[in-house]
Scaffold this motif. Sequence first.
Motif, PDB file in Angstrom:
ATOM      1  N   VAL A 144      54.095 -21.022 -27.620  1.00  0.00           N
ATOM      2  CA  VAL A 144      53.470 -19.709 -27.502  1.00  0.00           C
ATOM      3  C   VAL A 144      53.883 -18.848 -28.686  1.00  0.00           C
ATOM      4  N   LEU A 145      52.906 -18.380 -29.454  1.00  0.00           N
ATOM      5  CA  LEU A 145      53.164 -17.481 -30.577  1.00  0.00           C
ATOM      6  C   LEU A 145      53.025 -16.043 -30.092  1.00  0.00           C
ATOM      7  N   ILE A 146      54.088 -15.257 -30.277  1.00  0.00           N
ATOM      8  CA  ILE A 146      54.136 -13.881 -29.784  1.00  0.00           C
ATOM      9  C   ILE A 146      54.227 -12.941 -30.978  1.00  0.00           C
ATOM     10  N   TYR A 192      56.258 -11.423 -40.940  1.00  0.00           N
ATOM     11  CA  TYR A 192      54.855 -11.365 -41.363  1.00  0.00           C
ATOM     12  C   TYR A 192      54.668 -10.589 -42.666  1.00  0.00           C
ATOM     13  N   LYS A 193      55.692  -9.833 -43.092  1.00  0.00           N
ATOM     14  CA  LYS A 193      55.559  -9.019 -44.305  1.00  0.00           C
ATOM     15  C   LYS A 193      55.768  -9.830 -45.577  1.00  0.00           C
ATOM     16  N   ASN A 194      56.563 -10.880 -45.516  1.00  0.00           N
ATOM     17  CA  ASN A 194      56.855 -11.610 -46.756  1.00  0.00           C
ATOM     18  C   ASN A 194      56.623 -13.117 -46.669  1.00  0.00           C
ATOM     19  N   GLU A 195      55.997 -13.582 -45.590  1.00  0.00           N
ATOM     20  CA  GLU A 195      55.648 -14.999 -45.519  1.00  0.00           C
ATOM     21  C   GLU A 195      54.389 -15.183 -44.673  1.00  0.00           C
ATOM     22  N   ASP A 196      53.668 -16.256 -44.945  1.00  0.00           N
ATOM     23  CA  ASP A 196      52.447 -16.575 -44.200  1.00  0.00           C
ATOM     24  C   ASP A 196      52.857 -17.210 -42.874  1.00  0.00           C
ATOM     25  N   PHE A 197      52.756 -16.424 -41.785  1.00  0.00           N
ATOM     26  CA  PHE A 197      53.245 -16.941 -40.505  1.00  0.00           C
ATOM     27  C   PHE A 197      52.465 -18.161 -40.045  1.00  0.00           C
ATOM     28  N   SER A 198      51.184 -18.267 -40.411  1.00  0.00           N
ATOM     29  CA  SER A 198      50.408 -19.425 -39.957  1.00  0.00           C
ATOM     30  C   SER A 198      50.921 -20.713 -40.592  1.00  0.00           C
ATOM     31  N   GLU A 199      51.278 -20.646 -41.883  1.00  0.00           N
ATOM     32  CA  GLU A 199      51.841 -21.830 -42.534  1.00  0.00           C
ATOM     33  C   GLU A 199      53.195 -22.202 -41.931  1.00  0.00           C
ATOM     34  N   LYS A 200      54.014 -21.182 -41.661  1.00  0.00           N
ATOM     35  CA  LYS A 200      55.337 -21.423 -41.090  1.00  0.00           C
ATOM     36  C   LYS A 200      55.242 -21.998 -39.677  1.00  0.00           C
ATOM     37  N   VAL A 201      54.276 -21.495 -38.900  1.00  0.00           N
ATOM     38  CA  VAL A 201      54.081 -22.009 -37.540  1.00  0.00           C
ATOM     39  C   VAL A 201      53.656 -23.474 -37.582  1.00  0.00           C
ATOM     40  N   LEU A 202      52.728 -23.800 -38.479  1.00  0.00           N
ATOM     41  CA  LEU A 202      52.281 -25.194 -38.594  1.00  0.00           C
ATOM     42  C   LEU A 202      53.424 -26.099 -39.045  1.00  0.00           C
ATOM     43  N   GLU A 203      54.248 -25.588 -39.937  1.00  0.00           N
ATOM     44  CA  GLU A 203      55.409 -26.360 -40.381  1.00  0.00           C
ATOM     45  C   GLU A 203      56.378 -26.597 -39.221  1.00  0.00           C
ATOM     46  N   GLY A 207      52.454 -29.441 -37.690  1.00  0.00           N
ATOM     47  CA  GLY A 207      51.016 -29.498 -37.902  1.00  0.00           C
ATOM     48  C   GLY A 207      50.158 -29.349 -36.671  1.00  0.00           C
ATOM     49  N   SER A 208      50.759 -29.342 -35.485  1.00  0.00           N
ATOM     50  CA  SER A 208      49.947 -29.306 -34.261  1.00  0.00           C
ATOM     51  C   SER A 208      49.557 -27.894 -33.833  1.00  0.00           C
ATOM     52  N   GLY A 209      50.280 -26.875 -34.301  1.00  0.00           N
ATOM     53  CA  GLY A 209      49.927 -25.500 -33.964  1.00  0.00           C
ATOM     54  C   GLY A 209      50.435 -25.062 -32.601  1.00  0.00           C
ATOM     55  N   VAL A 210      50.017 -23.867 -32.194  1.00  0.00           N
ATOM     56  CA  VAL A 210      50.470 -23.296 -30.921  1.00  0.00           C
ATOM     57  C   VAL A 210      49.348 -23.344 -29.885  1.00  0.00           C
ATOM     58  N   ASP A 211      49.753 -23.410 -28.631  1.00  0.00           N
ATOM     59  CA  ASP A 211      48.777 -23.507 -27.535  1.00  0.00           C
ATOM     60  C   ASP A 211      48.272 -22.139 -27.100  1.00  0.00           C
ATOM     61  N   ILE A 212      49.126 -21.117 -27.212  1.00  0.00           N
ATOM     62  CA  ILE A 212      48.774 -19.755 -26.793  1.00  0.00           C
ATOM     63  C   ILE A 212      49.244 -18.780 -27.868  1.00  0.00           C
ATOM     64  N   ILE A 213      48.427 -17.770 -28.148  1.00  0.00           N
ATOM     65  CA  ILE A 213      48.832 -16.661 -29.018  1.00  0.00           C
ATOM     66  C   ILE A 213      48.705 -15.368 -28.227  1.00  0.00           C
ATOM     67  N   LYS A 224      44.639 -16.134 -39.816  1.00  0.00           N
ATOM     68  CA  LYS A 224      45.926 -16.816 -39.666  1.00  0.00           C
ATOM     69  C   LYS A 224      46.121 -17.303 -38.237  1.00  0.00           C
ATOM     70  N   ASN A 225      45.655 -16.515 -37.271  1.00  0.00           N
ATOM     71  CA  ASN A 225      45.749 -16.967 -35.880  1.00  0.00           C
ATOM     72  C   ASN A 225      44.997 -18.275 -35.678  1.00  0.00           C
ATOM     73  N   LEU A 226      43.771 -18.338 -36.187  1.00  0.00           N
ATOM     74  CA  LEU A 226      42.978 -19.559 -36.000  1.00  0.00           C
ATOM     75  C   LEU A 226      43.545 -20.721 -36.813  1.00  0.00           C
ATOM     76  N   ASN A 227      44.188 -20.423 -37.939  1.00  0.00           N
ATOM     77  CA  ASN A 227      44.809 -21.484 -38.736  1.00  0.00           C
ATOM     78  C   ASN A 227      45.869 -22.226 -37.937  1.00  0.00           C
ATOM     79  N   CYS A 228      46.651 -21.474 -37.155  1.00  0.00           N
ATOM     80  CA  CYS A 228      47.784 -22.124 -36.474  1.00  0.00           C
ATOM     81  C   CYS A 228      47.562 -22.301 -34.974  1.00  0.00           C
ATOM     82  N   LEU A 229      46.344 -22.082 -34.505  1.00  0.00           N
ATOM     83  CA  LEU A 229      46.034 -22.322 -33.095  1.00  0.00           C
ATOM     84  C   LEU A 229      45.652 -23.784 -32.919  1.00  0.00           C
ATOM     85  N   SER A 230      46.186 -24.397 -31.895  1.00  0.00           N
ATOM     86  CA  SER A 230      45.920 -25.818 -31.668  1.00  0.00           C
ATOM     87  C   SER A 230      44.503 -26.031 -31.124  1.00  0.00           C
ATOM     88  N   THR A 231      44.067 -27.261 -31.134  1.00  0.00           N
ATOM     89  CA  THR A 231      42.799 -27.616 -30.484  1.00  0.00           C
ATOM     90  C   THR A 231      42.904 -27.260 -28.997  1.00  0.00           C
TER      91      THR A 231
END
Length: 332
Positions: A144-146, A192-203, A207-213, A224-231
């Motif tokens: 879960v990404l909060i 979120y101010k100095n790094e791309d949270f979507s890239e960090k979440v995927l890392e 690579g699978s992403g988050v189930d809930i945002i 960025k939300n859609l980048n790191c949201l799982s299928t």
Amino acid sequence: MFAAYFDCPGGPENLYMKEVMKPNPGEGEVLVKVSASALNRADLLQRRGKYPPPKGASDILGLEAAGSVAGLGPGCSGRWRIGDAVMALLPGGGQAQYVTAPEGLLMPIPEDMTFIQAAAIPEAWLTAFQLLHFVGKVQEGERVLIHAGASGVGMAAIQLVRLAKAIPIVTAGTQEKLEATANAGAAAGFNYKNEDFSEKVLEFTQGSGVDIILDCVGASYWEKNLNCLSTDGRWIIYGLLSGGEVHGDLLARLISKRASIHTSLLRSRDKEASSGYQQAFTEEVLPHFSGGAAPRLQPLVDSVYPLHAIAEAHRAMEENRNIGKIVIEIPV
């Protein structure tokens, strides 16, 4: 009685403590003598004239209150007695010496908890609980990404995700806030101010992403939300701090992941729905605030302001100074 008030929409300087009529409990309502309330983004929006209270609700600020039962209206079931320590999520009116609420919307305050601590629970914790369980239907092991992880809702959500045996990941804007979220149980946190949270979440998720945002930011985060949201992931929007106008092919991106968008606004829900959330919260979560519970849940109070300093409390929230809840102490 005294209450937080403003005569016309505008900045914090418009707020003051005003003497107003004390409310009388109606059918099935309880009168609460308020010891503490808390500040929410909705109060700031209402003060600016952008978020009026629901029809029939008090126009006094304050979506939550902790205090003691001071009166019972006709038709009450006998569940509450004069002097009982209670807290409540309200459609308005909490930042005053007295407020009325339907008896079903009151919750007992755990015996070892102060009114100041209790005032930090209703809005933040019920919002997080409702978003996670009634909207997102969180399952054990899910990620879960909060967003706004150090806010009142964010800190509650971290602990509730852990209680559900899922994995909380957060974003926040300072190292101090990220450290606070880690102490609350976040498995990972990104600035979120100095790094791309979507890239960090995927890392972090390999690579699978988050189930809930859980998203209170809105438009500026959509890509960025859609980048790191799982299928088949669920994107839950409950605030629009950056606005609601999206420019881009959101729907195609959403479909490509078979993802879903859910929206929620707890304040406008009817009394029956709110009572249902609160009953479930009282039974399933509230016992974990008491000593000896495992895991132990803890409301986080950032600061306490007296009612006459309500303007300064608003300024603190507008400047994003707080980690956890800003509580308003009500004069005797």
